[in-house]
Structures are given as structure tokens and as C-alpha cells.
Design a protein around this motif. Structure first.
Motif, PDB file in Angstrom:
ATOM      1  N   ALA A 203       3.863  62.146 108.992  1.00 43.90           N
ATOM      2  CA  ALA A 203       3.437  62.568 107.659  1.00 43.90           C
ATOM      3  C   ALA A 203       2.310  61.688 107.143  1.00 43.90           C
ATOM      4  O   ALA A 203       1.360  62.178 106.520  1.00 43.90           O
ATOM      5  CB  ALA A 203       4.633  62.528 106.702  1.00 43.90           C
ATOM      6  N   ALA A 204       2.404  60.389 107.385  1.00 41.19           N
ATOM      7  CA  ALA A 204       1.358  59.473 106.912  1.00 41.19           C
ATOM      8  C   ALA A 204       0.012  59.822 107.524  1.00 41.19           C
ATOM      9  O   ALA A 204      -1.030  59.787 106.856  1.00 41.19           O
ATOM     10  CB  ALA A 204       1.742  58.033 107.232  1.00 41.19           C
ATOM     11  N   TYR A 205       0.013  60.199 108.803  1.00 40.27           N
ATOM     12  CA  TYR A 205      -1.245  60.524 109.462  1.00 40.27           C
ATOM     13  C   TYR A 205      -1.756  61.911 109.125  1.00 40.27           C
ATOM     14  O   TYR A 205      -2.882  62.259 109.464  1.00 40.27           O
ATOM     15  CB  TYR A 205      -1.111  60.361 110.970  1.00 40.27           C
ATOM     16  CG  TYR A 205      -1.442  58.962 111.418  1.00 40.27           C
ATOM     17  CD1 TYR A 205      -2.751  58.514 111.402  1.00 40.27           C
ATOM     18  CD2 TYR A 205      -0.449  58.093 111.810  1.00 40.27           C
ATOM     19  CE1 TYR A 205      -3.077  57.231 111.771  1.00 40.27           C
ATOM     20  CE2 TYR A 205      -0.751  56.799 112.191  1.00 40.27           C
ATOM     21  CZ  TYR A 205      -2.066  56.378 112.169  1.00 40.27           C
ATOM     22  OH  TYR A 205      -2.374  55.101 112.535  1.00 40.27           O
ATOM     23  N   SER A 206      -0.944  62.721 108.475  1.00 40.37           N
ATOM     24  CA  SER A 206      -1.395  64.066 108.096  1.00 40.37           C
ATOM     25  C   SER A 206      -1.923  64.113 106.667  1.00 40.37           C
ATOM     26  O   SER A 206      -2.309  65.171 106.182  1.00 40.37           O
ATOM     27  CB  SER A 206      -0.238  65.062 108.244  1.00 40.37           C
ATOM     28  OG  SER A 206       0.776  64.815 107.278  1.00 40.37           O
TER      29      SER A 206
ATOM     30  N   GLU B  58      -4.982  53.845 108.447  1.00 38.68           N
ATOM     31  CA  GLU B  58      -5.056  53.324 109.808  1.00 38.68           C
ATOM     32  C   GLU B  58      -5.238  51.811 109.820  1.00 38.68           C
ATOM     33  O   GLU B  58      -4.656  51.107 110.643  1.00 38.68           O
ATOM     34  CB  GLU B  58      -6.201  53.977 110.569  1.00 38.68           C
ATOM     35  CG  GLU B  58      -5.930  55.421 110.955  1.00 38.68           C
ATOM     36  CD  GLU B  58      -7.026  55.990 111.805  1.00 38.68           C
ATOM     37  OE1 GLU B  58      -7.986  55.254 112.113  1.00 38.68           O
ATOM     38  OE2 GLU B  58      -6.936  57.173 112.180  1.00 38.68           O
ATOM     39  N   SER B  59      -6.046  51.301 108.897  1.00 43.18           N
ATOM     40  CA  SER B  59      -6.350  49.870 108.908  1.00 43.18           C
ATOM     41  C   SER B  59      -5.225  49.023 108.331  1.00 43.18           C
ATOM     42  O   SER B  59      -5.105  47.850 108.670  1.00 43.18           O
ATOM     43  CB  SER B  59      -7.645  49.606 108.136  1.00 43.18           C
ATOM     44  OG  SER B  59      -7.485  49.942 106.769  1.00 43.18           O
TER      45      SER B  59
ATOM     46  N   SER C  55     -11.346  57.421 118.022  1.00 42.32           N
ATOM     47  CA  SER C  55     -10.702  57.036 116.765  1.00 42.32           C
ATOM     48  C   SER C  55      -9.674  58.047 116.276  1.00 42.32           C
ATOM     49  O   SER C  55      -8.886  57.724 115.387  1.00 42.32           O
ATOM     50  CB  SER C  55     -11.765  56.848 115.679  1.00 42.32           C
ATOM     51  OG  SER C  55     -12.502  58.053 115.478  1.00 42.32           O
ATOM     52  N   GLU C  56      -9.666  59.245 116.820  1.00 39.45           N
ATOM     53  CA  GLU C  56      -8.700  60.232 116.361  1.00 39.45           C
ATOM     54  C   GLU C  56      -7.292  59.781 116.745  1.00 39.45           C
ATOM     55  O   GLU C  56      -7.046  59.377 117.886  1.00 39.45           O
ATOM     56  CB  GLU C  56      -9.045  61.596 116.944  1.00 39.45           C
ATOM     57  CG  GLU C  56     -10.365  62.114 116.384  1.00 39.45           C
ATOM     58  CD  GLU C  56     -10.817  63.421 116.992  1.00 39.45           C
ATOM     59  OE1 GLU C  56     -10.605  64.475 116.369  1.00 39.45           O
ATOM     60  OE2 GLU C  56     -11.388  63.396 118.088  1.00 39.45           O
ATOM     61  N   PRO C  57      -6.353  59.808 115.788  1.00 40.90           N
ATOM     62  CA  PRO C  57      -5.050  59.171 116.010  1.00 40.90           C
ATOM     63  C   PRO C  57      -4.327  59.604 117.268  1.00 40.90           C
ATOM     64  O   PRO C  57      -3.784  58.767 117.989  1.00 40.90           O
ATOM     65  CB  PRO C  57      -4.262  59.561 114.749  1.00 40.90           C
ATOM     66  CG  PRO C  57      -5.300  59.746 113.703  1.00 40.90           C
ATOM     67  CD  PRO C  57      -6.482  60.327 114.412  1.00 40.90           C
ATOM     68  N   GLY C  58      -4.297  60.898 117.564  1.00 36.42           N
ATOM     69  CA  GLY C  58      -3.601  61.347 118.754  1.00 36.42           C
ATOM     70  C   GLY C  58      -4.207  60.796 120.024  1.00 36.42           C
ATOM     71  O   GLY C  58      -3.499  60.426 120.966  1.00 36.42           O
TER      72      GLY C  58
END
Length: 647
Positions: A301-304, A327-328, A630-633
């Protein structure tokens, strides 16, 4: 070795198939495969265990994946003999035959012991439907077979078959499975038997969230196994709540640290997302135990969270997006390294000196990071994929870029020169053989080229956004493939040029980028990079666009990209890297390919073609990513593959 069969319930109505078993310490990652329970909105997901690997056991010598012996699970002799089940006929043929472990189990026990299995078996998913053999089939992968069997025996009440002592590594493997399938309560009776208080260890700081959960299992002072896992879950979710509080406070500040409009948009967006995403309601701390929240669901959820952006017509840009801040500041991205313990310039010819840095463990497994571009460069953040307790990380700026000297020099600067430089750096640093060559985009091109030339010096390959410089990868119908998906941006890219030059835009841009008039070259480079960066991610990466304000980076990146790719095709024949004779040279090198499904820079078909021609490669599609690291996935899967690391 074929399939191993275990019958935990002779009348069981479920077959669990565990594939890729005994992968090195599988722990769920936080990225694209992280799902704490089957999503209610998707019709037919399979219950799969995402991969992850513990970087604990380091060997001196590289062992190819194929040669790692598969362990036949031989639990202690139970009071009742284990029966063996005849293998059921598979419903769906698999593309490649692979060894597997199958267990015949009871759906009633699974439902009682695990909310995960209950939702999978009772929901609108394929696991809830009977197959042609009259049984339900559930898939799992990457778990340690012995650890998985231990958990299944406990769920089925077969305590006589459960070991009374486990070593530290097996405890961690069991902990990961228990957390993933949410069956902590079933493990409670074994807490005192295994006595977690006796064995404690420390893990590197700032590692991924799910690793922290396992870490907290051993750090906890509570002797209860299930309670220890729950403590870890609560502590981690509490850290995320603190992070959100800090971000809200940052945007409340007057005067704001960026500007009024930016801070107001971020504040409103974050408050809205926290209110409307039920998985993030924990931030109110209404219940300090954070019941009904799993680490997996809150990370996802945080990454969305959506981030607003300022629209400047051609591209969106805002240097403090919510995604970047999350992210940081959250404890779920990569490894933190101390400053480089070594750096220097190495003379590699009559003109050039390449710059290198070393991070991590001085006697660790040597890995070299090959940056993209051409025209990119390294920075300390490139080391985040590698555990500093395991790896000796070498970063190298290629000729003419970054801190290498002289900057923007194109003489004596070809793909062959860059490959030779990797060898010179290896010899200079006294490294007998690279444990791993890691490269993305242009770095994957250089990595393949180097590995084909020096296969005996490469232990493994990890490639991202694979690129082989074929004409079909650069253009389709005379224009970049991305132009078919970003027609407005492509037209604006062309609009910079006089109408008479738009039929051959790459050469027209190159003429301007190489102009001796710095004003002309800088302006052309900026437009070139603006197009290139806009199509690099699935969603506009508003942080990376800040590079357009760096005149040195701007010119270098456009100069080398246009020179290497569109003027010289990297000095390679069309399709050369995929020639059968060249792929044959790396057939014994194990490797992993990570590819964004919607990569508009390096077409995904290239990753597929390389994978098919490379028998020891694994290919991981990232379904919510474009081209960028850099994309989270993508970042999550790269970290995961490095941790598997073939050691």
C-alpha cells in the motif's frame, strides 16, 4: 531427480506442488510479488511464494545453479510410516520439466491453520476449484523443502514428525514461511522446544522489511516463536507509521522547505491516500498492536501511494514527490554502505583514465556494476543492491563519463575498449574472477559482450532491461518503438528540429549535440534527454528529470548515447550478441534477467530472445515497471536475484 511425494493425509483433498525447492533461504521480497493474501479483486491468482535469499552462507568458489544438489527431505522416522502417492497427471503442461515436491494435505487443516490458505481455498480463485483428478491444486515455489514440510506437519498435527531442534538457518527458513502463510499460532507449542532465546544474531542495517521480520524473530526477548514474529511485525509497521507522521510534519511546516504549492499538494495527497487506503489506516495508531495489518500489505500500500505533479506541458517535474520521499525514508530499499574504502584512476590507454570505487567487504565476493547509457555514470547508490557483509563491490565509470578522464572524449572509445577496461580493472585490483557481473540497459549490453569475450572470468550475470543493439530494438518503421506509445512527446522531440531535418532526426540531433557552439549542443542535448527520460519509466519519473538542469550530465549522456547507438551501433553487427556461436560461449554461466513488462527503451522481446538462447538464465518479468532501475518492482527483484547470487 523427479518429483518427491509426501502424504500427510491419505484422504487429503489438496495437492501442494513446491517448485524450485531448496532455493537459498527463500524470504518474500517487498516488491512486485509481495501479496499477504490473494487480492479480492483478481479472479484467479495462484498461491505462490515469492523468492528471496538469505546471504548468510558464503562459499569460496562459485557453484552453478544447476550443480547445486537437491536435498531429498528425510524427516525423522514418524510413528506412522510415510506413504507415497502416485503422481497425478498434470492438468497443464509446463514449458520446462523441473524437479518438484508434492504434498497431499487436508484443506480443513489448511483453513484452520492459515488465513492465507483459507482465503485461497474459499475465494474465487483457481485453488478453490476441483481439478480433473477431483483434488484442489495449490502452487508454491522457492521455499526450503524441509522447512516447508515442518510447517505442514505442524499444521496437520503430526508433531511426531517435527524435529525437536533446528539450527539457526532452518529456524529462519521456518520463520519466513510462517510469516508468509500467517500461521503463527500453530507454531506456538514449539516455542519452548526450539528455544529461540539461545541463538541470536545481527543482520545488516537498512535491509529489506521482510528480512527484518526474520531478524526480529531472533532478536526478540520473548521465548514464543509466534510472539516473536508478531513483535517484529508491530515494530516494522510502527516504523512506517513514524515515517508518515514525519512526512505530514514536513509538509505542515511554514515556510515550506520547497514552495507553498508543492507542499500543499503533497500534504493534501498524503492525507487523502492515508484516509482512503484501508491498508494504511494503521498510521492513526488507534490500535498499537496493529491487528489485521501484515507487513506485506502495508508495504504494498505504501508503494501504491499516488503523487501529484506539476504539469509543465511536456513533462511533469517535482523534485520532492511522495514516492521519492517514501523510498528514501522507509526501511525497505536495499543496503546501506559506508563510504568507498578505495578509489582511484587507472590509465587504460594513451588518452583515457577510468575511475573506480570499491565498497563493501574487502575480501568479499567480487562484483562489478556496469552502468547504463552509454553516457551514464556510477554513484554510491549503485552499491545498494549488494550486501556489504558479503560482496566486494566495484563501481567503474566508463571512458569519457562520470569521474573518468578526460570527459566527453570519443577517441579510443568503443565497446571493445570498454570491455578491455573491465579486464584491466580486474587485474589491477587483484581479482582472479568476477563472482558476478551486474549491468542494466547499456550495462547489460556491455556485460554480455564482456562475458562472451571472457567467459572464464565471469561467475554469474545479473542483467536488467536487456539491450543487444539490434536495429529492430532501436527503431520500428523508421521511428523508435516508444514513439508509437508517446506520439505527443515524439512530435515535440521532432518539433525542436527544422522541418527539413525531421526525416532523419537522430543524425540531425547528433550534428547539433556535437556542435562546437556550447549553447547549440546543450539545447539539443536537453531535448534529446528529455525524450529519453520521459519514456524510461512506466509512470513519469519526475525526480530523474532534475538531471536536465545539470549541464555536464546533460551533454555527456546525449553525446555518448547518440554516438554509440545511432552513429556506430556499438561497433557490432546486427544481432551479433545473439549469434549462436556467441551465446554458446556463456552457456555454462548462470544468470538472471530482470525485465520491465512495459519497457519502452529496451523492448522486452530482447530479454525473451536472450533467455531462450541462454540455458542457465532465469527471466523475471516485472509487470508494473518500464525500463528504469528505480522502479520499485525492478529494484526489489534485482536485490532478490543478487541475494540468490549463485553462491
Amino acid at each position: 531427480m523427479g518429483t518427491q511425494y509426501y502424504v500427510l493425509d491419505p484422504d487429503g483433498d489438496v495437492i501442494i506442488t513446491l517448485r524450485n525447492f531448496n532455493a537459498p533461504f527463500a524470504i518474500p521480497p517487498f516488491g512486485e510479488e509481495l501479496i499477504s493474501s490473494p487480492p479480492e479483486s483478481e479472479p484467479e491468482p495462484s498461491v505462490e511464494c515469492p523468492q528471496d535469499a538469505e546471504e548468510e552462507a558464503v562459499v569460496e568458489r562459485m557453484t552453478p545453479v544447476e550443480e547445486v544438489p537437491l536435498t531429498v527431505v528425510e524427516p525423522p522416522v514418524p510413528e506412522e510410516p510415510v506413504e507415497y502417492l502416485e503422481p497425478p497427471a498434470p492438468e497443464v503442461p509446463v514449458e520446462y520439466f523441473e524437479p518438484a515436491v508434492q504434498l497431499r494435505v487436508s484443506s480443513a487443516h489448511l483453513r484452520l491453520g492459515s488465513p492465507y490458505f483459507k482465503k485461497a481455498l474459499d475465494g474465487p480463485f483457481k485453488e478453490s476449484h476441483l481439478a480433473t483428478d477431483g483434488l484442489r491444486h495449490v502452487d508454491a515455489e522457492d521455499w526450503d523443502a524441509e522447512a516447508f514440510l515442518i510447517v505442514m506437519r505442524i499444521i496437520h498435527g503430526q508433531n511426531h514428525g517435527v524435529p525437536r531442534s533446528l539450527d539457526l538457518e532452518m529456524l529462519a527458513k521456518v520463520a519466513a514461511i510462517v510469516d508468509y502463510y500467517q500461521c503463527q499460532e500453530m507454531l506456538e507449542p514449539f516455542a519452548e522446544i526450539w528455544n529461540l532465546r539461545r541463538e541470536k544474531r545481527s543482520l545488516p542495517p537498512n535491509i529489506k522489511a521482510k528480512d527484518r521480520l526474520v531478524h526480529w524473530v531472533y532478536q526478540s526477548q520473548n521465548p514464543s516463536f509466534a510472539t516473536a514474529i508478531d513483535i517484529g511485525r508491530r515494530q516494522f509497521i510502527g516504523q512506517l507509521a513514524d515515517m508518515f507522521d514525519g512526512l505530514l510534519e514536513r509538509f505542515y511546516k511554514e515556510p515550506p522547505e520547497c514552495n507553498f504549492e508543492c507542499a500543499s499538494m503533497k500534504l493534501g495527497a498524503l492525507m487523502r491516500e492515508l484516509r482512503h487506503k484501508k491498508e494504511l489506516h494503521f498510521h492513526t495508531r488507534a490500535d498499537e498492536s496493529f491487528q489485521n495489518y501484515s507487513a506485506a500489505s502495508v508495504i504494498e500500500a505504501a508503494y501504491s501511494i499516488q503523487s501529484p505533479s506539476c504539469d509543465h506541458g511536456y513533462y511533469t517535474r517535482n523534485s520532492c514527490s511522495l514516492r521519492n520521499l517514501i523510498e528514501s525514508e522507509s526501511p525497505i530499499i536495499g543496503y546501506t554502505h559506508e563510504a568507498a574504502y578505495d578509489s582511484g584512476h587507472l590509465r587504460v590507454g594513451s588518452i583515457h583514465e577510468v575511475y573506480y570505487e570499491q565498497y563493501g567487504k574487502t575480501d568479499g565476493l567480487p562484483v562489478i556494476f556496469l552502468h547504463g547509457g552509454p553516457g551514464g555514470n556510477t554513484n554510491p547508490g549503485c552499491a545498494k543492491f549488494f550486501n556489504p557483509a558479503v560482496y566486494r563491490v566495484v563501481l567503474m565509470d566508463q571512458r569519457g563519463v562520470g569521474k573518468s578522464r578526460p570527459r566527453n572524449e570519443l577517441r579510443e572509445n568503443t565497446t571493445q575498449h570498454l570491455s578491455d577496461d573491465i579486464e584491466r580493472v580486474r587485474e589491477h585490483l587483484g581479482i582472479g574472477k568476477w563472482h558476478m557481473v551486474f549491468g542494466g540497459s547499456w550495462g547489460s549490453t556491455l556485460g554480455l559482450f564482456y562475458a562472451q569475450a571472457h567467459a572464464d572470468k565471469v561467475g554469474s550475470l545479473v542483467l536488467r532491461g536487456v539491450f543487444t543493439i539490434r536495429k529492430s530494438e532501436l527503431q520500428i518503421g523508421g521511428i523508435p518503438a516508444a514513439a508509437l506509445f508517446f506520439p505527443q512527446q515524439w512530435e515535440q522531440f521532432l518539433a525542436y528540429l527544422p522541418e527539413t531535418e525531421r526525416a532523419d532526426p537522430m543524425n540531425a540531433y547528433y550534428a547539433r549535440i556535437t556542435s562546437e557552439d556550447r549553447e547549440v549542443s546543450s539545447a539539443a542535448a536537453r531535448e534529446w534527454n528529455r525524450w529519453d527520460m520521459f519514456v524510461g519509466t512506466l509512470k513519469p519519473d519526475i525526480e530523474s528529470l532534475a538531471n536536465l538542469d545539470d549541464p555536464e550530465w546533460n551533454l555527456t549522456h546525449a553525446l555518448f548515447e547518440s554516438h554509440y547507438l545511432f552513429q556506430h551501433a556499438a561497433w557490432l553487427e546486427d544481432g551479433e550478441l545473439l549469434f549462436p556461436a556467441n551465446m554458446e560461449k556463456i552457456k555454462d554461466i548462470p544468470g538472471a534477467i530482470v525485465q520491465g513488462r512495459y519497457d519502452m527503451v529496451c523492448p522486452p522481446v530482447t530479454a525473451w530472445d536472450v533467455h531462450k538462447a541462454w540455458p542457465k538464465s532465469s527471466l523475471h518479468w516485472i509487470d508494473d515497471a518500464g525500463h528504469a532501475t528505480s522502479e520499485p518492482g525492478t529494484a526489489a527483484k534485482l536485490i532478490e536475484d543478487v541475494k540468490l547470487a549463485f553462491y
